[in-house]
Design a protein around this motif. Structure first.
Motif, mmCIF file in Angstrom:
data_model
loop_
_atom_site.group_PDB
_atom_site.id
_atom_site.type_symbol
_atom_site.label_atom_id
_atom_site.label_comp_id
_atom_site.label_asym_id
_atom_site.label_seq_id
_atom_site.Cartn_x
_atom_site.Cartn_y
_atom_site.Cartn_z
ATOM 1 N N LYS A 227 -6.618 3.016 58.881
ATOM 2 C CA LYS A 227 -7.625 2.322 58.062
ATOM 3 C C LYS A 227 -7.753 2.978 56.682
ATOM 4 C CE LYS A 227 -11.249 -0.239 57.123
ATOM 5 N NZ LYS A 227 -11.412 -1.675 57.242
ATOM 6 N N ILE A 228 -7.800 4.303 56.661
ATOM 7 C CA ILE A 228 -7.944 5.005 55.372
ATOM 8 C C ILE A 228 -6.697 4.796 54.516
ATOM 9 C CG2 ILE A 228 -8.236 7.260 54.255
ATOM 10 C CD1 ILE A 228 -9.855 8.139 56.731
ATOM 11 N N ALA A 229 -5.543 4.862 55.147
ATOM 12 C CA ALA A 229 -4.293 4.643 54.407
ATOM 13 C C ALA A 229 -4.293 3.244 53.780
ATOM 14 C CB ALA A 229 -3.084 4.824 55.325
ATOM 15 N N ASN A 230 -4.729 2.239 54.552
ATOM 16 C CA ASN A 230 -4.818 0.866 54.026
ATOM 17 C C ASN A 230 -5.769 0.778 52.848
ATOM 18 O OD1 ASN A 230 -3.006 -0.373 55.701
ATOM 19 N ND2 ASN A 230 -4.533 -0.896 57.260
ATOM 20 N N LEU A 231 -6.945 1.414 53.002
ATOM 21 C CA LEU A 231 -7.946 1.375 51.933
ATOM 22 C C LEU A 231 -7.398 1.982 50.643
ATOM 23 C CD1 LEU A 231 -11.124 2.449 53.971
ATOM 24 C CD2 LEU A 231 -10.891 0.303 52.695
ATOM 25 N N ARG A 232 -6.573 3.005 50.789
ATOM 26 C CA ARG A 232 -6.037 3.703 49.613
ATOM 27 C C ARG A 232 -4.730 3.102 49.132
ATOM 28 N NH1 ARG A 232 -8.605 8.903 48.899
ATOM 29 N NH2 ARG A 232 -6.987 9.355 47.367
ATOM 30 N N GLY A 233 -4.135 2.218 49.929
ATOM 31 C CA GLY A 233 -2.851 1.636 49.548
ATOM 32 C C GLY A 233 -1.708 2.628 49.627
ATOM 33 N N ILE A 234 -1.767 3.546 50.588
ATOM 34 C CA ILE A 234 -0.663 4.481 50.800
ATOM 35 C C ILE A 234 -0.188 4.352 52.251
ATOM 36 C CG2 ILE A 234 -1.466 6.106 49.037
ATOM 37 C CD1 ILE A 234 -2.594 7.879 51.271
ATOM 38 N N SER A 235 0.919 4.995 52.562
ATOM 39 C CA SER A 235 1.440 4.893 53.929
ATOM 40 C C SER A 235 0.682 5.833 54.854
ATOM 41 C CB SER A 235 2.931 5.240 53.950
ATOM 42 O OG SER A 235 3.102 6.610 53.656
ATOM 43 N N PHE A 236 0.746 5.519 56.144
ATOM 44 C CA PHE A 236 0.165 6.403 57.146
ATOM 45 C C PHE A 236 0.762 7.801 57.021
ATOM 46 C CE2 PHE A 236 0.751 8.499 61.219
ATOM 47 C CZ PHE A 236 -0.547 8.594 61.677
ATOM 48 N N GLU A 237 2.091 7.862 56.840
ATOM 49 C CA GLU A 237 2.790 9.161 56.776
ATOM 50 C C GLU A 237 2.285 10.007 55.605
ATOM 51 O OE1 GLU A 237 4.309 6.235 57.300
ATOM 52 O OE2 GLU A 237 4.933 6.586 59.377
ATOM 53 N N GLU A 238 2.058 9.334 54.487
ATOM 54 C CA GLU A 238 1.586 10.056 53.297
ATOM 55 C C GLU A 238 0.178 10.619 53.539
ATOM 56 O OE1 GLU A 238 1.013 9.040 48.581
ATOM 57 O OE2 GLU A 238 2.112 7.598 49.814
ATOM 58 N N LEU A 239 -0.671 9.796 54.160
ATOM 59 C CA LEU A 239 -2.035 10.253 54.452
ATOM 60 C C LEU A 239 -2.011 11.397 55.468
ATOM 61 C CD1 LEU A 239 -5.133 9.524 53.976
ATOM 62 C CD2 LEU A 239 -4.999 8.663 56.315
ATOM 63 N N GLU A 240 -1.187 11.238 56.482
ATOM 64 C CA GLU A 240 -1.099 12.262 57.519
ATOM 65 C C GLU A 240 -0.647 13.601 56.917
ATOM 66 O OE1 GLU A 240 2.136 11.883 60.291
ATOM 67 O OE2 GLU A 240 0.970 12.800 61.909
ATOM 68 N N ALA A 241 0.383 13.554 56.082
ATOM 69 C CA ALA A 241 0.906 14.786 55.482
ATOM 70 C C ALA A 241 -0.164 15.473 54.633
ATOM 71 C CB ALA A 241 2.145 14.474 54.645
ATOM 72 N N ALA A 242 -0.872 14.669 53.825
ATOM 73 C CA ALA A 242 -1.884 15.248 52.930
ATOM 74 C C ALA A 242 -3.045 15.850 53.735
ATOM 75 C CB ALA A 242 -2.407 14.181 51.971
ATOM 76 N N THR A 243 -3.524 15.111 54.728
ATOM 77 C CA THR A 243 -4.691 15.596 55.477
ATOM 78 C C THR A 243 -4.341 16.805 56.350
ATOM 79 O OG1 THR A 243 -4.327 13.818 57.102
ATOM 80 C CG2 THR A 243 -6.006 13.438 55.431
#
Ligand code: NI
Length: 253
Positions: A227-243
């Motif tokens: 959901k957060i990745a969608n809201l930000r317009g980034i991929s799940f993988e990108e969000l996972e790596a950053a978090t």
């Protein structure tokens, strides 16, 4: 994924705790921070951290216990904080939601635990409910930038987010961002700088949709992250790596 705030010592996990925790790695959860809410649950958090490589612990007293704290509780938290797998003091803060709270007792408990965090050089994990202005005032007053802080389950406004960011803090977001009626949490998810965001469950509470109302666990965090990745317009993988990286930086793991 890293679950930056969980309560696996809770009795909700009594029947299947070990089976569930043993399945985390194969389900994409690589790191869990188990958070205490009093001296006893802080000890149980440390026991879990001793048992599992991928679990670390926070020790602290939640504001809901502020009316029955003795000096011994503070000594105990300080002693426990010296354990090698303790990564923060938490969860601490202010909660004016339920009847019977005493503001002065909560503020004293909060401030004294921040002072312990300064003494033992650990960051703090902050719980805030219906007490935003007072929490911000104390964080500023106690110079939170010195040890670092994380505001968990963030649900403040974008203006509050900016103040929190200016203090050098991090925020974590959980299942609430997936709720249909959520307003502020999705806004925060869009606006928080990507290098200051952590994922959390607060399990057994706050399961994301489509599991809302059920017992939460870190595997469900996938829905929050997506959901957060969608809201930000980034991929799940990108969000996972950053978090993941943010959690390790904040907790110094
Ligand atoms: Ni919690």
């Amino acid at each position: 994924m890293t679950d930056s705030h969980a309560h696996y010592d809770d009795k909700a996990f009594e029947s299947d705790r070990d089976a569930l925790l043993s399945s985390m790695n194969e389900n994409g959860v690589s790191l869990i921070i188990n958070v205490g809410d009093n001296a006893e649950s802080s000890k149980r958090s440390i026991a879990l951290a001793e048992k599992y490589d991928f679990i670390y612990a926070c020790v602290g007293i939640h504001p809901e216990h502020a009316n029955d704290i003795t000096d011994r509780d503070y000594d105990e938290i300080k002693e426990l904080s010296k354990h090698e797998k303790v990564v923060a003091i938490g969860e601490i803060g202010l909660d004016y939601h339920y009847d019977g709270y005493n503001k002065d007792n909560q503020k004293e408990l909060f401030r004294r635990q921040i002072k312990i965090a300064h003494e033992v050089n650990l960051p703090v994990v902050v719980h805030e409910r219906d007490a935003c202005a007072d929490v911000l005032e104390i964080l500023k007053d106690e110079d939170i930038g010195k040890t670092g802080g994380l505001l968990h389950c963030f649900s403040g406004s974008v203006e509050t987010l900016k103040i929190v960011m200016d203090m050098g803090m991090y925020i974590s977001l959980g299942g609430i961002v997936t709720f249909k009626n959520a307003k502020t949490a999705p806004e925060a998810a869009k606006h928080v700088p990507i290098d200051r965001l952590l994922l959390e469950t607060d399990c057994p509470y706050l399961a994301p949709a489509p599991f809302r109302g059920k017992r939460n666990n870190s595997i469900y965090m996938y829905y929050t992250a997506e959901k957060i990745a969608n809201l930000r317009g980034i991929s799940f993988e990108e969000l996972e790596a950053a978090t993941d990286e943010n959690a390790k930086r904040f907790y110094r793991i």
